[in-house]
Design a protein around this motif. Structure first.
Motif, short mmCIF file in Angstrom:
data_model
loop_
_atom_site.label_atom_id
_atom_site.label_comp_id
_atom_site.label_asym_id
_atom_site.label_seq_id
_atom_site.Cartn_x
_atom_site.Cartn_y
_atom_site.Cartn_z
N ARG A 209 0.80 -1.22 0.00
CA ARG A 209 0.00 0.00 0.00
C ARG A 209 0.83 1.27 0.00
O ARG A 209 0.33 2.35 -0.27
N THR A 210 2.11 1.16 0.34
CA THR A 210 2.98 2.35 0.37
C THR A 210 4.43 1.90 0.32
O THR A 210 4.77 0.79 0.74
N THR A 211 5.29 2.78 -0.20
CA THR A 211 6.73 2.53 -0.10
C THR A 211 7.33 3.32 1.05
O THR A 211 8.51 3.13 1.38
N ASN A 212 6.53 4.19 1.65
CA ASN A 212 7.02 5.05 2.74
C ASN A 212 6.84 4.34 4.08
O ASN A 212 6.03 4.72 4.91
N TRP A 213 7.58 3.26 4.27
CA TRP A 213 7.52 2.53 5.53
C TRP A 213 8.92 2.15 5.99
O TRP A 213 9.85 2.07 5.19
N ALA A 214 9.04 1.98 7.29
CA ALA A 214 10.29 1.50 7.88
C ALA A 214 9.93 0.50 8.97
O ALA A 214 8.87 0.59 9.59
N ALA A 215 10.81 -0.45 9.18
CA ALA A 215 10.57 -1.46 10.21
C ALA A 215 11.82 -1.61 11.07
O ALA A 215 12.95 -1.46 10.59
N TYR A 216 11.60 -1.89 12.34
CA TYR A 216 12.68 -2.07 13.30
C TYR A 216 12.39 -3.35 14.08
O TYR A 216 11.25 -3.58 14.49
N TYR A 217 13.41 -4.16 14.29
CA TYR A 217 13.17 -5.34 15.13
C TYR A 217 14.34 -5.59 16.06
O TYR A 217 15.49 -5.25 15.77
N VAL A 218 14.00 -6.19 17.21
CA VAL A 218 14.98 -6.55 18.23
C VAL A 218 14.61 -7.95 18.73
O VAL A 218 13.46 -8.21 19.07
N GLY A 219 15.59 -8.84 18.78
CA GLY A 219 15.35 -10.16 19.35
C GLY A 219 15.65 -10.14 20.85
O GLY A 219 16.51 -9.40 21.33
N PHE A 220 14.89 -10.93 21.59
CA PHE A 220 15.08 -10.97 23.04
C PHE A 220 15.03 -12.42 23.53
O PHE A 220 14.40 -13.28 22.93
N ALA A 221 15.71 -12.68 24.62
CA ALA A 221 15.60 -13.97 25.31
C ALA A 221 15.67 -13.69 26.80
O ALA A 221 16.61 -13.06 27.29
N GLU A 222 14.66 -14.11 27.49
CA GLU A 222 14.62 -13.96 28.94
C GLU A 222 15.06 -15.28 29.56
O GLU A 222 14.38 -16.28 29.47
N VAL A 223 16.24 -15.26 30.15
CA VAL A 223 16.88 -16.48 30.64
C VAL A 223 16.77 -16.53 32.16
O VAL A 223 16.93 -15.51 32.83
N PRO A 224 16.50 -17.71 32.73
CA PRO A 224 16.43 -17.81 34.19
C PRO A 224 17.69 -17.27 34.84
O PRO A 224 18.80 -17.45 34.33
N ALA A 225 17.53 -16.60 35.96
CA ALA A 225 18.68 -16.05 36.68
C ALA A 225 19.56 -17.18 37.16
O ALA A 225 19.07 -18.26 37.53
N PRO A 226 20.89 -17.00 37.14
CA PRO A 226 21.79 -18.04 37.61
C PRO A 226 21.62 -18.28 39.10
O PRO A 226 21.24 -17.39 39.86
N ALA A 227 21.87 -19.50 39.49
CA ALA A 227 21.80 -19.84 40.92
C ALA A 227 22.85 -19.07 41.68
O ALA A 227 23.97 -18.90 41.22
N ARG A 228 22.48 -18.63 42.86
CA ARG A 228 23.42 -17.85 43.69
C ARG A 228 24.16 -18.79 44.65
O ARG A 228 23.65 -19.75 45.08
#
Length: 228
Positions: A209-228
């Motif tokens: 529908r348009t050429t006037n677009w931009a996209a941004y992406y970021v990958g994420f991973a939420e990892v369990p905290a290490p044992a203390r």
């Protein structure tokens, strides 16, 4: 009753409460990737965690925010009753634990106040969500956590809390919530790698529908905290 406790006893109770709380999970991020022909929309994504995203626009735009995981494509914004037109400036969206999207402007949510995932931090994931955490990065993201300096690679199977991509699409093509839901419902994504899907979605949703677009992406991973 609490006001009658000696200060020493109150301090012990506060300390015990802090020890009983579960440590916050570590957040691993990719660098932001931007593509598309649209210019002048601004910084795009400026901070994320597994449930919230903060972005900034240099000019008003029609905005789509999606969360893409192994569970599917999640429509975060616009959702029912929300206008896809967004003014210039900073904004945030979040997904509640039960995965009900919340599209709000104003002060940042508690998610960012407690564990901001600033993109100024050195990334610790590659674009395909393969991870070898940078200990100094993880410590800056969540100062209350530490990891041993010899921490090894993080397998995807270890990222049991949450893993996927945030995708921000900005354009001059208006896409109301119902229309976006309809367009997403027609996309076959079952056998498509997540990264490929993220890269193809902007063209499918607004590119016709348009050429006037931009996209941004970021990958994420939420990892369990290490044992203390």
């Amino acid at each position: 009753m609490v006001r009658n406790l000696p200060l020493s006893m109150l301090a012990l109770l506060i300390a015990a409460d802090g020890c009983a709380r579960s440590p916050a999970p570590s957040l691993l991020l990719t660098p932001q990737t931007r593509f598309g022909l649209g210019e002048g929309y601004g910084p795009g994504i400026i901070a994320v965690n597994a449930r919230a995203l903060r972005f900034e626009l240099a000019t008003a735009a029609q905005v789509i925010v999606l969360r893409v995981t192994e569970d599917g494509i999640e429509q975060v914004s616009p959702n029912s009753g929300r206008d896809p037109a967004v003014a210039r400036g900073p904004h945030w969206v979040k997904v509640a634990p039960e995965r009900r999207p919340v599209d709000v402007a104003g002060p940042d949510p508690a998610d960012f106040q407690s564990a901001p995932g600033s993109l100024s931090c050195v990334p610790v994931l590659d674009p395909n969500l393969n991870a070898k955490p940078n200990p100094s990065c993880v410590e800056r993201v969540s100062p209350r956590e530490t990891r041993p300096r010899n921490a090894g690679p993080v397998r995807l199977s270890d990222a049991i809390n949450d893993i996927g991509y945030w995708l921000l699409i900005v354009s001059d093509a208006r896409t109301p919530a119902d229309e976006l839901k309809h367009r997403l419902g027609r996309i076959e994504s079952a056998d498509t790698p997540l990264l490929t899907l993220v890269q193809e979605l902007p063209g499918v949703l607004v590119g016709g529908r348009t050429t006037n677009w931009a996209a941004y992406y970021v990958g994420f991973a939420e990892v369990p905290a290490p044992a203390r």
